[in-house]
Design an enzyme around this catalytic site. Structure first.
Site, PDB file in Angstrom:
ATOM      1  N   CYS A  54      -1.346   4.116   2.137  1.00 16.34           N
ATOM      2  CA  CYS A  54      -0.701   5.366   2.573  1.00 16.34           C
ATOM      3  C   CYS A  54       0.209   5.053   3.753  1.00 16.34           C
ATOM      4  O   CYS A  54       1.193   4.335   3.582  1.00 16.34           O
ATOM      5  CB  CYS A  54      -1.715   6.471   2.859  1.00 16.34           C
ATOM      6  N   SER A  55      -0.101   5.550   4.943  1.00 10.87           N
ATOM      7  CA  SER A  55       0.800   5.295   6.071  1.00 10.87           C
ATOM      8  C   SER A  55       0.020   5.294   7.387  1.00 10.87           C
ATOM      9  O   SER A  55       0.508   5.785   8.398  1.00 10.87           O
ATOM     10  CB  SER A  55       1.910   6.335   6.104  1.00 10.87           C
ATOM     11  N   CYS A  56      -1.201   4.744   7.385  1.00 11.16           N
ATOM     12  CA  CYS A  56      -2.019   4.710   8.598  1.00 11.16           C
ATOM     13  C   CYS A  56      -1.288   3.960   9.713  1.00 11.16           C
ATOM     14  O   CYS A  56      -0.718   2.894   9.471  1.00 11.16           O
ATOM     15  CB  CYS A  56      -3.347   4.016   8.319  1.00 11.16           C
ATOM     16  N   CYS A 102       0.172  -0.491   5.990  1.00  8.29           N
ATOM     17  CA  CYS A 102      -0.832   0.290   5.261  1.00  8.29           C
ATOM     18  C   CYS A 102      -0.333   0.401   3.834  1.00  8.29           C
ATOM     19  O   CYS A 102       0.599   1.143   3.556  1.00  8.29           O
ATOM     20  CB  CYS A 102      -1.007   1.679   5.878  1.00  8.29           C
TER      21      CYS A 102
END
Lengths: 91, 211, 111
Positions: free
Chosen positions: B119-121, B116
């Site tokens: 962000c940090s999906c 991702c």
């Protein structure tokens, strides 16, 4: 929008919360599948009523995105792009 | 307040961690205050917060490993998982909440890897919380441009005739890689096979253990 | 934001260091932040998009200097304030009370 459609990601850069990565702006790819509709994050992020948008998984070649500046130009990238960021191309 | 909390359990029933004994930070103070205000305003209850933490602690890559092993052993399930990853995992009994899941099967000529960049999906409802490196600048920046170099840092070397496909998890979907079934596992049961499926093999930065 | 319009969090394709296989177990306070954001989102007190918007607007310095859940509690709080769940005054007062309970997280959370 249907799968197999050739598309170009819009190349503009408005400020604010968007979910279209910069490195894919202006790049051409093929719609792999159509998902959604999902509420537009550009409205959700500001607490606004969000219009549903189709979401497309678009496949790009590394060569299209990076030219030769990648470790294998025939590898691929897929990303989800909201349809209002996509221009349909004639093929 | 000089009382001894060391023998106590936290409200979630877990032992306190050592961070409880280091100096209180500004953000920890904010967490406590926000949580108390939410409870006092009637928005949340302490019990809801406790059970949410318990649910989170119960999620681990073992869940994803069962999904992969079943994909390997049950062709009907494999078809259902590809058609609707969320529904198929829900039908297996996993509480994946509103998560929308797409399964990405590797083949002998295709290797999938998930990142991702924005962000940090991460498919946390199936695999648990993401590892720190998944959220790092290094992984988020480089994986879309030089995936083979990143994979080699994880010890995964792929021949040039295998296509690497990077999935940038930019919006509403979450992804789980289905690694190739290891050779020599013919006739194995689902539970045995699940033991071979590592977390990183489901992100794409690893391969299953050998049989 | 750079003159190109590219924003700091949009980092795909940048040169960077080798990926270090860092991992840590999450502390209780971090799990609580996570639980708050999941539950408040489900309850409709804010959206994940609103959380991301604030994290992005916090800028690269926050990304480099604050831990993951330090950034997330900041964003959770900002969204709850924006949506009127409590006021800044209420928060300020409560944070002062929390600090008075003790010098460690354990004492302050249970005082």
């Amino acid at each position: 929008m249907v799968s197999g459609q050739s598309v170009r990601v819009k190349s503009y850069s408005p400020p604010g919360h968007v979910r279209t990565p910069y490195y894919l702006r202006g790049k051409t790819g093929i719609v792999e599948r159509v998902l959604g509709p999902f509420p537009n994050p550009e409205q959700l992020a500001y607490g606004l009523k969000a219009e549903p948008q189709p979401l497309c998984r678009v496949r790009f070649s590394m060569a299209e995105v990076w030219g030769k500046a990648t470790d294998n130009p025939s590898d691929t990238i897929e990303a989800e792009i909201y349809s209002h960021w996509l221009e349909e191309l004639d093929t | 307040m000089p009382h001894d909390h060391h023998d106590h359990l936290s409200p979630s029933g877990h032992p306190y961690r050592k961070d409880d004994d280091v100096e209180l930070t500004y953000w920890q103070t904010m967490e406590i205050a926000v949580r108390e205000l939410l409870i006092e305003k009637g928005e949340l209850t302490a019990a809801q917060i406790t059970s949410q933490i318990d649910a989170m602690d119960a999620r681990s890559p073992a869940n994803g490993a069962q999904v992969v092993a079943r994909y390997w052993t049950d062709p009907d399930f494999a078809e259902a998982l590809l058609a609707d990853g969320s529904q198929a995992t829900r039908d297996m009994g996993y509480d994946i909440g509103p998560m929308k899941l797409i399964a990405l099967p590797n083949t002998p000529t295709l290797h999938n890897v998930v990142v991702c960049t924005l962000c940090s999906c991460y498919p946390r409802n199936l695999l648990g919380l993401p590892p720190d490196w998944y959220k790092s600048r290094a992984y988020r920046s480089r994986t879309v441009r030089e995936p083979r170099r990143v994979l080699s840092e994880f010890g995964v070397e792929l021949s040039p005739d295998i296509e690497v496909r990077v999935h940038d998890s930019t919006a509403d979907m979450r992804y789980i890689v289905i690694p190739n079934r290891p050779d020599g596992t013919e006739g194995w049961m689902q539970d045995q096979l699940a033991e071979l499926v590592t977390r990183d093999s489901m992100i794409g930065t690893g391969l299953p253990k050998h049989s | 934001m750079t003159a190109s319009g590219r924003r700091w969090h949009d980092m795909g394709g940048d040169a960077s260091d080798p990926v270090l296989p860092d991992e840590h177990d999450f502390a209780l306070w971090e799990k609580r932040v996570d639980a708050l954001l999941v539950l408040c989102n489900v309850k409709g007190l804010f959206t994940v998009d609103g959380l991301r918007r604030v994290l992005e607007d916090m800028g690269p310095e926050a990304f480099e200097t604050m831990s993951y859940y330090e950034r997330w509690i900041t964003s959770v709080n900002q969204n709850l304030i924006e949506n009127g769940v409590y006021t800044i005054e209420e928060l300020g007062q409560r944070m002062e009370e929390v600090k008075m309970r003790g010098n460690t997280y354990g004492d302050a959370a249970n005082g």
